[in-house]
Design a protein around this motif. Structure first.
Motif, mmCIF file in Angstrom:
data_model
loop_
_atom_site.group_PDB
_atom_site.id
_atom_site.type_symbol
_atom_site.label_atom_id
_atom_site.label_comp_id
_atom_site.label_asym_id
_atom_site.label_seq_id
_atom_site.Cartn_x
_atom_site.Cartn_y
_atom_site.Cartn_z
ATOM 1 N N LEU A 258 -3.985 -2.908 -11.574
ATOM 2 C CA LEU A 258 -3.529 -2.011 -12.640
ATOM 3 C C LEU A 258 -2.598 -0.933 -12.092
ATOM 4 N N VAL A 259 -2.796 -0.554 -10.838
ATOM 5 C CA VAL A 259 -1.936 0.469 -10.215
ATOM 6 C C VAL A 259 -0.759 -0.229 -9.510
ATOM 7 N N GLY A 260 -1.101 -1.246 -8.732
ATOM 8 C CA GLY A 260 -0.070 -2.046 -8.061
ATOM 9 C C GLY A 260 0.752 -1.259 -7.042
ATOM 10 N N GLY A 261 1.904 -1.787 -6.702
ATOM 11 C CA GLY A 261 2.864 -1.100 -5.826
ATOM 12 C C GLY A 261 2.278 -0.707 -4.477
ATOM 13 N N ALA A 262 2.720 0.490 -4.039
ATOM 14 C CA ALA A 262 2.338 0.980 -2.703
ATOM 15 C C ALA A 262 0.827 1.194 -2.614
ATOM 16 N N PHE A 263 0.235 1.670 -3.732
ATOM 17 C CA PHE A 263 -1.218 1.939 -3.737
ATOM 18 C C PHE A 263 -1.996 0.669 -3.406
ATOM 19 N N LYS A 264 -1.606 -0.400 -4.054
ATOM 20 C CA LYS A 264 -2.292 -1.678 -3.818
ATOM 21 C C LYS A 264 -2.039 -2.183 -2.396
ATOM 22 N N ALA A 265 -0.796 -1.983 -1.936
ATOM 23 C CA ALA A 265 -0.449 -2.428 -0.574
ATOM 24 C C ALA A 265 -1.286 -1.680 0.463
ATOM 25 N N ILE A 266 -1.425 -0.357 0.237
ATOM 26 C CA ILE A 266 -2.235 0.446 1.180
ATOM 27 C C ILE A 266 -3.693 -0.007 1.124
ATOM 28 N N ALA A 267 -4.191 -0.193 -0.100
ATOM 29 C CA ALA A 267 -5.594 -0.620 -0.271
ATOM 30 C C ALA A 267 -5.854 -1.951 0.430
ATOM 31 N N ASN A 268 -4.870 -2.851 0.344
ATOM 32 C CA ASN A 268 -5.048 -4.168 0.977
ATOM 33 C C ASN A 268 -4.871 -4.120 2.491
ATOM 34 N N ALA A 269 -4.179 -3.071 2.965
ATOM 35 C CA ALA A 269 -4.014 -2.920 4.420
ATOM 36 C C ALA A 269 -5.271 -2.328 5.053
ATOM 37 N N LEU A 270 -6.048 -1.598 4.246
ATOM 38 C CA LEU A 270 -7.299 -0.994 4.735
ATOM 39 C C LEU A 270 -8.460 -1.966 4.482
ATOM 40 N N PRO A 271 -9.613 -1.724 5.083
ATOM 41 C CA PRO A 271 -10.690 -2.728 4.981
ATOM 42 C C PRO A 271 -11.576 -2.621 3.738
ATOM 43 N N PHE A 272 -11.472 -1.515 2.976
ATOM 44 C CA PHE A 272 -12.473 -1.271 1.933
ATOM 45 C C PHE A 272 -12.378 -2.269 0.773
ATOM 46 N N ALA A 273 -11.155 -2.486 0.257
ATOM 47 C CA ALA A 273 -10.980 -3.458 -0.828
ATOM 48 C C ALA A 273 -11.294 -4.865 -0.334
ATOM 49 N N ARG A 274 -10.936 -5.117 0.926
ATOM 50 C CA ARG A 274 -11.221 -6.430 1.520
ATOM 51 C C ARG A 274 -12.738 -6.679 1.550
ATOM 52 N N ALA A 275 -13.481 -5.625 1.907
ATOM 53 C CA ALA A 275 -14.945 -5.741 1.968
ATOM 54 C C ALA A 275 -15.515 -6.021 0.576
ATOM 55 N N THR A 276 -14.980 -5.319 -0.432
ATOM 56 C CA THR A 276 -15.449 -5.524 -1.806
ATOM 57 C C THR A 276 -15.132 -6.942 -2.264
ATOM 58 N N ASN A 277 -13.900 -7.394 -2.001
ATOM 59 C CA ASN A 277 -13.498 -8.750 -2.416
ATOM 60 C C ASN A 277 -14.393 -9.808 -1.779
ATOM 61 N N ALA A 278 -14.635 -9.660 -0.474
ATOM 62 C CA ALA A 278 -15.442 -10.662 0.246
ATOM 63 C C ALA A 278 -16.871 -10.692 -0.291
ATOM 64 N N THR A 279 -17.427 -9.502 -0.569
ATOM 65 C CA THR A 279 -18.810 -9.438 -1.067
ATOM 66 C C THR A 279 -18.893 -10.007 -2.481
ATOM 67 N N ARG A 280 -17.894 -9.707 -3.304
ATOM 68 C CA ARG A 280 -17.874 -10.279 -4.667
ATOM 69 C C ARG A 280 -17.785 -11.803 -4.614
#
Lengths: 245, 244
Positions: free
Chosen positions: A182-204
């Motif tokens: 929903l936010v996309g752009g740089a925000f999403k790129a930063i989130a995907n570069a960090l481990p937190f969203a990755r951890a949530t995705n993997a657990t889901r």
């Protein structure tokens, strides 16, 4: 025996601090029930329990950084660590002794989070056990952050960095509370570069039984966990060899 | 046998000389007091001997092991009561004692037995189950000192141990220290001269990082020509003295 004695002390220090329990278990539990209540009234797919519980589990682990950082920085701030540094404890005894109790607490916190989600509709199946395993690198990552922060900063600084900054960063950039698309752009790129969203995705993915989707997100988390923990060990060793004030 | 032998032990912090070429020998079983005004270098010396601070140059050998080349061998033989109270706040008095016993390699039954012995020796019975953070300053201090004794060290460093203790607790600690005379090598720092006078076999006076004089109370009195030990100390701490 030495490590066990030290680890036992650390476990007691954490568990006997009521604020730790309130934040570590009470706060994520409250979020779980609050978001479920919102979902019941205004159905949002993001807050469906099988998506919400993994997000809360990842977010809850961020408090482990606060606990570990605070304990180590408080030890450093008092003469207690001086006493321990004068003892025959090696740097390995220290690191294992600090990390192990927090790892067990992280496991307990994740188990409690999923257990609280069962009455809210989370299916009880083997996927939850897989999700618990998937969460472990995230636990190691947050313990490493706490170890590093506690070694470098004072307890007041750790409170600010791990208590306010890290929990906010991990909440905003984990994708647990809103869809990053929903936010996309740089925000999403930063989130995907960090481990937190990755951890949530993997657990889901684990909770949903989509085992093929656990990786490569989990690789990101593992890479961050290894890097941060290794850095924490190096910094702690340096601190131990430097002059004790 | 020599318990502590320092050779040109030196520590600088930037341009400041904290300990300057310290040559000192302490015999096994001896109670040695290190005296000096604030900033004289006493605590820095103890920190170097305990492996908490690396010497800038020089070395010290404790019961055959060097603090520079084998600090962990040294750490197994010593224990320290730091200047400030050092206890784990959320652990009870007994748990604090058991923790230190465990860290020095005792198993659980051994740690429990050692803790019971310390509780009795330091009269900690009434606060044995109380969390350390709820203890008064005096009780915390007493516990902190008991934690230094529990590992049965061969060399014990007591950095201003009676600071903050009331008269009775101070006398009680003096008796415990006296009971260890000849069995354990003790290095003590204190600002209470009557304490040093009452307990020590020999004393060393430091000033501005240098060891000004070493000897028994009688020897230091003779060296300075003073009648009272306090006058001898002032004379040595301020003026240049000679090692006996």
């Amino acid at each position: 025996m030495k490590t066990l004695a030290f680890a036992g002390r650390n476990a007691k220090e954490i568990v006997r601090d009521r604020l730790n329990l309130a934040f570590g278990i009470g706060f994520p539990a409250a979020l779980l029930y609050l978001m479920s209540a919102i979902q019941a009234n205004i159905p949002v797919s993001l807050f469906e329990i099988d998506r919400l519980a993994p997000g809360v589990a990842v977010f809850g682990l961020s408090f482990v950084s606060l606990f570990s950082g605070m304990l180590i920085s408080k030890d450093r701030g008092s003469s207690f660590l001086m006493r321990l540094f004068a003892s025959p404890l090696t740097s390995g005894n220290f690191i294992i002794g600090y990390a192990c109790p927090f790892f067990l607490i992280a496991v307990a916190q994740s188990v409690i989070c999923f257990a609280l989600a069962f009455p809210l509709g989370l299916p009880i199946n083997a996927n939850i056990l897989v999700a618990l395993v998937v969460l472990m690198p995230t636990a190691v990552l947050f313990i490493g952050i706490g170890l590093l922060a506690g070694t470098v900063f004072t307890d007041k600084q750790v409170g600010g960095i791990c208590g306010a900054l890290l929990t906010n960063v991990s909440a905003w950039l984990s994708g647990a509370w809103f869809d990053l698309n929903l936010v996309g752009g740089a925000f999403k790129a930063i989130a995907n570069a960090l481990p937190f969203a990755r951890a949530t995705n993997a657990t889901r993915a684990a909770v949903a039984g989509r085992y093929g989707d656990i990786f490569p997100d989990l690789w990101w988390v593992i890479a961050y966990a290894v890097a941060v923990f290794a850095l924490a060990i190096v910094v702690f060793n340096r601190k131990m060899k430097s002059d004790v004030k | 046998m020599t318990a502590i032998q320092t050779t040109k032990l030196t520590k600088t912090f930037g341009p400041r000389m904290a300990v300057d070429s310290l040559d000192l020998s302490v015999e096994q079983g001896e109670l040695f007091s290190l005296l000096g005004v604030n900033g004289a270098g006493k605590t820095t010396t103890i920190k170097m001997l305990c492996g908490l601070t690396r010497p800038t140059s020089g070395d010290a050998v404790l019961l055959g092991d060097s603090i520079v080349s084998d600090p962990f061998a040294v750490k197994r033989k010593i224990n320290l009561s730091p200047q400030e109270t050092a206890v784990a706040p959320n652990l009870s008095t007994r748990e604090n004692l058991e923790l230190i016993a465990g860290i020095y390699g005792n198993n659980q039954p051994e740690s429990a037995a050692a803790a019971s012995a310390m509780i009795e020796q330091f009269s900690l019975e009434e606060v044995a189950k109380q969390k350390a953070r709820t203890l008064s300053g005096g009780w915390q201090r007493r516990l902190s000192i008991a934690m230094a004794f529990i590992s049965n060290p061969q060399i014990l460093f007591l950095d201003e141990p009676t600071l903050g203790l009331d008269v009775l607790a101070r006398r009680e600690l003096w008796n415990i220290i006296r009971s260890l005379r000849g069995k354990v090598t003790i290095m003590l720092t204190t600002h209470y001269l009557e304490e040093a006078e009452a307990l020590s076999d020999r004393l060393g006076v430091m000033s501005k990082g240098k060891l000004k004089a070493v000897g028994t109370v009688k020897e230091l009195l003779a060296l300075t020509g003073a009648e009272k030990f306090e006058d001898a100390f002032v004379s040595l701490a301020v003026e240049n003295g000679k090692a006996i």
